[in-house]
Design a protein around this motif. Structure first.
Motif, short mmCIF file in Angstrom:
data_model
loop_
_atom_site.label_atom_id
_atom_site.label_comp_id
_atom_site.label_asym_id
_atom_site.label_seq_id
_atom_site.Cartn_x
_atom_site.Cartn_y
_atom_site.Cartn_z
N LEU A 70 -36.91 -65.36 -67.68
CA LEU A 70 -36.12 -64.26 -67.12
C LEU A 70 -35.89 -63.19 -68.18
N ARG A 71 -36.18 -61.93 -67.82
CA ARG A 71 -35.86 -60.84 -68.74
C ARG A 71 -34.66 -60.06 -68.20
N GLY A 72 -33.99 -59.32 -69.06
CA GLY A 72 -32.89 -58.48 -68.62
C GLY A 72 -32.21 -57.91 -69.85
N PHE A 75 -28.08 -54.96 -74.05
CA PHE A 75 -27.96 -53.84 -74.99
C PHE A 75 -29.18 -52.96 -74.72
N LYS A 76 -28.96 -51.76 -74.21
CA LYS A 76 -30.09 -50.93 -73.79
C LYS A 76 -30.34 -49.76 -74.74
N PRO A 77 -31.58 -49.59 -75.16
CA PRO A 77 -31.93 -48.42 -75.99
C PRO A 77 -32.25 -47.24 -75.08
N ARG A 78 -31.28 -46.40 -74.72
CA ARG A 78 -31.54 -45.31 -73.78
C ARG A 78 -31.76 -44.00 -74.52
N THR A 108 -33.98 -61.31 -74.18
CA THR A 108 -33.16 -60.10 -74.12
C THR A 108 -33.15 -59.40 -75.47
N GLU A 109 -32.88 -58.10 -75.43
CA GLU A 109 -33.05 -57.27 -76.62
C GLU A 109 -31.78 -57.15 -77.47
N ALA A 110 -31.99 -57.09 -78.79
CA ALA A 110 -30.92 -56.70 -79.72
C ALA A 110 -31.37 -55.38 -80.35
N ILE A 128 -37.41 -57.32 -79.54
CA ILE A 128 -37.29 -56.11 -80.35
C ILE A 128 -38.07 -55.03 -79.62
N GLY A 129 -37.38 -53.95 -79.27
CA GLY A 129 -37.96 -52.93 -78.41
C GLY A 129 -38.85 -51.96 -79.17
N ALA A 130 -39.60 -51.19 -78.39
CA ALA A 130 -40.54 -50.22 -78.94
C ALA A 130 -39.87 -49.27 -79.95
N ARG A 131 -38.67 -48.83 -79.59
CA ARG A 131 -37.97 -47.86 -80.45
C ARG A 131 -37.48 -48.48 -81.77
N ASN A 132 -37.50 -49.79 -81.83
CA ASN A 132 -37.03 -50.49 -83.03
C ASN A 132 -38.13 -51.24 -83.77
N GLU A 181 -47.74 -55.36 -75.81
CA GLU A 181 -48.22 -53.99 -75.60
C GLU A 181 -47.46 -53.40 -74.43
N ARG A 182 -46.90 -52.18 -74.61
CA ARG A 182 -46.08 -51.58 -73.56
C ARG A 182 -46.37 -50.09 -73.36
N GLY A 183 -47.59 -49.69 -73.81
CA GLY A 183 -47.97 -48.29 -73.59
C GLY A 183 -47.69 -47.43 -74.80
N VAL A 213 -48.38 -58.22 -72.12
CA VAL A 213 -48.51 -56.82 -71.70
C VAL A 213 -47.38 -56.49 -70.73
N ASP A 214 -46.78 -55.32 -70.92
CA ASP A 214 -45.70 -54.83 -70.05
C ASP A 214 -46.24 -53.63 -69.28
N PRO A 215 -46.72 -53.87 -68.04
CA PRO A 215 -47.29 -52.76 -67.26
C PRO A 215 -46.20 -51.90 -66.62
N SER A 216 -44.94 -52.32 -66.68
CA SER A 216 -43.86 -51.54 -66.07
C SER A 216 -43.54 -50.32 -66.93
N HIS A 217 -43.15 -50.57 -68.21
CA HIS A 217 -42.93 -49.44 -69.11
C HIS A 217 -44.26 -48.74 -69.41
N GLY A 218 -45.34 -49.51 -69.42
CA GLY A 218 -46.66 -48.97 -69.77
C GLY A 218 -47.16 -47.90 -68.82
N LEU A 240 -47.34 -61.59 -69.17
CA LEU A 240 -46.90 -60.29 -68.67
C LEU A 240 -45.39 -60.20 -68.73
N MET A 241 -44.89 -58.98 -68.91
CA MET A 241 -43.47 -58.72 -68.74
C MET A 241 -43.33 -57.66 -67.65
N VAL A 242 -42.61 -58.00 -66.59
CA VAL A 242 -42.56 -57.12 -65.41
C VAL A 242 -41.10 -56.87 -65.02
N GLU A 243 -40.77 -55.61 -64.76
CA GLU A 243 -39.41 -55.28 -64.31
C GLU A 243 -39.30 -55.44 -62.80
N VAL A 244 -38.25 -56.18 -62.40
CA VAL A 244 -38.02 -56.48 -60.98
C VAL A 244 -36.55 -56.24 -60.67
C1 PEP Z 1 -37.33 -53.05 -72.21
O1 PEP Z 1 -38.23 -53.88 -72.11
O2 PEP Z 1 -36.23 -53.20 -71.67
C2 PEP Z 1 -37.55 -51.81 -72.98
C3 PEP Z 1 -36.54 -51.00 -73.30
O3 PEP Z 1 -38.83 -51.61 -73.31
P1 PEP Z 1 -39.47 -50.75 -74.52
O4 PEP Z 1 -38.74 -51.13 -75.76
O5 PEP Z 1 -40.90 -51.18 -74.50
O6 PEP Z 1 -39.30 -49.30 -74.14
#
Ligand code: PEP
Ligand code: MN
Length: 282
Positions: A70-72, A75-78, A108-110, A128-132, A181-183, A213-218, A240-244
């Protein structure tokens, strides 16, 4: 440049993240789930944990459809500071409850080294997210974590930079690293990012680490998630990592790229022949 040349040029800066012989492969275990083994691992769930009902409903649905993790985000990097930032520790508690009920391990992300301890307490894998990807204090802390790490590719990062970041984690003693890989950023505005599927066989040639591979953000578009999932599996991805989301149009983040539960069931059903063709189970 041949693959041998690429390996040689990488080997002056990267050691642990490079494969020593062509047969070497790392299998990462997240509780009972193997990533990099015979079966395709599918991580699915909402972009953000928005509340108990939303998260539990999604967890039940993705479990029933055959997801293994389960992903979710709690802490969101917006990009905008005015966007929903996640529920924080409350979100982690909800994820732990969803795991309790469904038996699905949680990723889940930190965003910072300080948050890693909380994630370790509630979850089974640290994202660990793309931005980090090049947040070196965070990478070093992840290398001391007691749980496996999912390291997403920075959207402007080269293969060498990505593997160097994995090296930071491995060097601290945590050998359980999975790449995702997420694009990446290109000139193409019709998709959110450009999913770089060529990186999969290339990485397979130089690193033993599993590749998701994350085709959702990708792609940023839900109608592209299924075809790119199939393509990723065909190209040799380990998972795969998929957002649902139960109602993507009401999602507080990334609705346009999220599948609803029925869409996810269809994706899973349609994926089997591709997994089989790639010599994998599901
Ligand atoms: C995520 O998977 O929730 C996310 C923020 O993805 P990314 O770091 O690839 O943008
Ligand atoms: Mn998202």
């Amino acid at each position: 440049m041949t693959l041998e040349d690429l390996l040689t040029s990488l080997s002056s800066k990267i050691r642990l993240a490079l494969r020593r012989d062509p047969e070497e492969k790392t299998i990462v275990r997240v509780e009972e789930v193997e990533i990099g083994g015979d079966r395709i691992a599918v991580m699915a769930g909402p972009c953000s944990v928005e509340g108990r009902d939303q998260a539990l409903q999604t967890a039940r649905g993705v479990k029933e459809a055959g997801a293994s993790i389960l992903r979710g985000g709690a802490f969101k990097p917006r990009t905008s500071p005015y966007s929903f930032q996640g529920l924080g520790e409350e979100g982690l508690r909800i994820l732990a409850e969803a795991r309790e009920e469904t038996g699905l391990p949680v990723v889940t992300e930190a965003l910072s080294p300080m948050e890693v301890e909380l994630v370790e307490r509630y979850a089974d894998m640290l994202q660990i997210g793309a931005r980090n990807m090049q947040n070196y204090p965070l990478l070093k802390r992840a290398g001391k974590a007691k749980i496996p790490v999912l390291l997403k590719r920075g959207f402007s990062s080269t293969l060498e930079e990505w593997l160097s970041s994995a090296e930071y984690i491995l060097r601290e003693g945590n050998g359980e690293v999975v790449l995702c890989e997420r694009g990446i950023r290109t000139f193409e505005p019709s998709t959110r990012f450009t999913l770089d599927l060529s990186i999969i066989p290339l990485l397979k040639g130089v690193t033993p680490l599993p590749i998701m591979v994350d085709p959702s953000h990708g792609t940023g578009r839900r109608e592209l998630v299924e075809p790119m999932s199939r393509a990723a599996v065909a190209a040799g991805a380990d998972g795969l990592m998929v957002e649902v989301h139960p109602s993507p149009d009401r999602a507080l983040s990334d609705g346009p790229q999220s599948l609803d539960l029925e869409g996810f069931r269809n994706l899973m059903r349609g994926l089997r022949p591709f997994a089989r063709a790639a010599g994998r189970g599901m």
